[in-house]
Design a protein around this motif. Structure first.
Motif, mmCIF file in Angstrom:
data_model
loop_
_atom_site.group_PDB
_atom_site.id
_atom_site.type_symbol
_atom_site.label_atom_id
_atom_site.label_comp_id
_atom_site.label_asym_id
_atom_site.label_seq_id
_atom_site.Cartn_x
_atom_site.Cartn_y
_atom_site.Cartn_z
ATOM 1 N N VAL A 94 -3.464 2.396 9.438
ATOM 2 C CA VAL A 94 -3.044 3.635 8.790
ATOM 3 C C VAL A 94 -2.985 4.734 9.847
ATOM 4 C CG1 VAL A 94 -3.914 3.057 6.497
ATOM 5 C CG2 VAL A 94 -5.420 4.213 8.122
ATOM 6 N N LEU A 131 -8.594 3.445 4.715
ATOM 7 C CA LEU A 131 -7.924 4.489 3.918
ATOM 8 C C LEU A 131 -8.459 5.850 4.325
ATOM 9 C CD1 LEU A 131 -6.939 4.368 0.211
ATOM 10 C CD2 LEU A 131 -8.157 6.381 1.055
ATOM 11 N N SER A 167 -7.913 -3.037 4.147
ATOM 12 C CA SER A 167 -7.388 -2.057 5.110
ATOM 13 C C SER A 167 -8.114 -0.722 4.976
ATOM 14 C CB SER A 167 -5.888 -1.833 4.860
ATOM 15 O OG SER A 167 -5.180 -3.056 4.935
ATOM 16 N N ARG A 175 0.801 -1.226 0.000
ATOM 17 C CA ARG A 175 0.000 0.000 0.000
ATOM 18 C C ARG A 175 0.832 1.273 0.000
ATOM 19 N NH1 ARG A 175 -4.706 0.922 3.658
ATOM 20 N NH2 ARG A 175 -5.882 1.629 1.863
ATOM 21 N N CYS A 197 2.852 -0.011 10.414
ATOM 22 C CA CYS A 197 3.131 1.303 9.831
ATOM 23 C C CYS A 197 3.845 2.161 10.867
ATOM 24 C CB CYS A 197 1.848 1.989 9.361
ATOM 25 S SG CYS A 197 0.774 2.615 10.685
ATOM 26 N N SER A 242 -0.333 3.936 3.447
ATOM 27 C CA SER A 242 -1.523 4.798 3.346
ATOM 28 C C SER A 242 -2.409 4.443 2.171
ATOM 29 C CB SER A 242 -1.094 6.269 3.223
ATOM 30 O OG SER A 242 -0.423 6.481 1.989
ATOM 31 N N TRP A 263 -3.094 8.926 10.599
ATOM 32 C CA TRP A 263 -3.539 10.211 10.059
ATOM 33 C C TRP A 263 -3.487 11.250 11.177
ATOM 34 C CZ3 TRP A 263 -7.520 13.799 10.764
ATOM 35 C CH2 TRP A 263 -7.691 14.724 9.724
#
Length: 423
Positions: free
Chosen positions: A268, A318, A316, A35, A219, A40, A270
């Protein structure tokens, strides 16, 4: 003297400008792991169409075996894996991104073992940097993390021992600074691992309880000047933040419960949030958003909200433009505000099958392939809109890669290149 100073200032300015350009999302040409940038799934490419015509394909190539791993890309080379069950041979391929021709292959023998019907013997996506490509091969007969240089020569290998779960392997390595990091969660003898990416020597190893096999790929996470942490996800051990320098666990939050389930999707990050999911194929599923924080040397983490209705099991999460997208295995897509979890829309994307790959976002559009080989394209906006449906004619359970303005889609037995400038 003034002339020399001016030249020096000009050189410094150009160097700074170059640094800014190559670190910006628009200039990020490489897709180095599952990814892409930090997992991400987001690319700023402008040259991948939503609806594909035959003229949009740059090339199509048949792979020497089957698999569900995703391609990775560095400096004009696409790296992908395949497994030939009849020959008992796994293969790492380096393919030209320009014309689809194979530059070299590296074979790894194996013996077949029990796995899930939707899994494959080539499921782990490689990771790549400017010097080497790192491939994780998991098997009951023994597992290895192997580094090959860009010409195919082996640099080193690390023995992980047998992989003991009956559904087969699936997690993928990541690169962080000078380390290669993996999550090796299976039935017995689980651990988190970091090795030196130049030598393969162990930096740290964290034992895990390993009551259940999980396939999440980690990650990196940092916010507000906090030191970067590596985030790992497990269905029973929850979400964990680890100091990549020492291997020390900074925080852990148990958010998924104890019912039979697996963490398959990858987390992920953010801003100051981490989003992760876990669930059971025919049972409960949760996508959970947490906020880690640090005060002095004290680390803590709190759950912000969760989404359980039509949450994904395998795909996953996003995040794009302040919106969180959850693409479920059955093709129900949820769009919500990432800060609060307020649902904006929840619609069925359609397609001919279930979704085992994860979505990627390219120039504000979501691309995700179902297992029948249909790539569904949606608008990543506050309005639900289907922009395209593209048939590849082959089973697909992988996630696309995007590099150099082109998308690389791996089906079970083929690799496609689509989009990009035609000059």
């Amino acid at each position: 003297m003034i002339f020399l100073n001016s030249r020096r200032l000009a050189s410094l300015y150009l160097a700074l400008l170059f640094s800014i350009l190559v670190s910006s999302p628009a200039a990020a040409r490489e897709w180095t792991r599952f990814r892409g940038p930090n997992g991400s799934g987001v690319s700023a490419a402008k040259t991948v169409p939503a609806q594909w015509k035959e003229s949009d394909f740059n090339w199509k190539t048949t792979l020497p075996g089957k698999g569900i791993s995703s391609p990775v890309v560095w400096d004009g080379l696409v790296f992908v894996t395949a497994a030939d069950n009849a020959a008992q041979k796994r293969t790492l391929l380096a393919i030209s991104a320009l014309d689809g021709k194979t530059r070299w292959t590296k074979d790894f023998p194996y013996k077949t073992y029990r796995k899930h019907r939707n899994n494959s013997y080539a499921s782990n996506t490689p990771a790549v940097d400017g010097e080497r490509v790192y491939t994780l091969w998991q098997s009951k007969g023994g597992s290895q993390l192997v580094a090959n240089d860009h010409a195919g020569a082996e640099s080193w290998r690390y023995d992980l021992g047998p992989y003991l779960h009956g559904q087969g392997g699936g997690t993928s390595p990541i690169i962080f600074e000078d380390m290669v990091i993996i999550s090796n969660d299976h039935k017995k003898g689980s651990f988190l691992l970091a090795v030196d990416r130049a030598t393969g020597k162990e930096r740290w190893k964290i034992p895990r309880e390993g009551k259940r096999a999980c396939y999440s790929t980690p990650c990196a996470f940092s916010s507000d000047g906090r030191p970067t942490e590596i985030v790992f996800v497990h269905c029973f051990e929850g979400i964990v933040g680890v100091d990549p320098k020492s291997g020390r666990q900074n925080w852990m939050i148990d958010v998924f419960g104890t019912f039979p389930q697996r963490a398959v999707g990858s987390p992920v990050a953010w801003k100051d949030l981490v989003i992760a999911n876990s669930g059971a194929l025919n049972g409960g599923k949760n996508a959970v958003v947490v906020r880690p924080s640090t005060s002095g040397k004290k680390h803590s983490v709190k759950e912000v909200y969760r989404i359980s209705r039509s949450a994904p099991h395998v795909p996953s999460p996003l995040v794009w433009d302040g919106r969180l997208f959850l693409w479920s295995d059955l093709g129900v897509v949820t769009c919500c505000k990432v800060e609060t979890g307020e649902v904006i829309w929840q619609k069925r994307a359609g397609g001919g099958g279930n979704f085992h790959g994860s979505p990627v976002c390219v120039d504000g559009r979501l691309f995700c392939a179902d297992d029948k080989g249909t790539v569904v394209v949606l608008s990543a906006s506050e309005k639900f809109e289907v922009l395209g449906r593209n048939e590849l004619g082959d089973t697909c359970r992988s996630t696309p890669a995007v590099s150099g303005g082109r998308m690389f889609v791996r089906t079970e037995s083929r690799l496609f290149s689509v989009g990009g400038k035609k000059d």
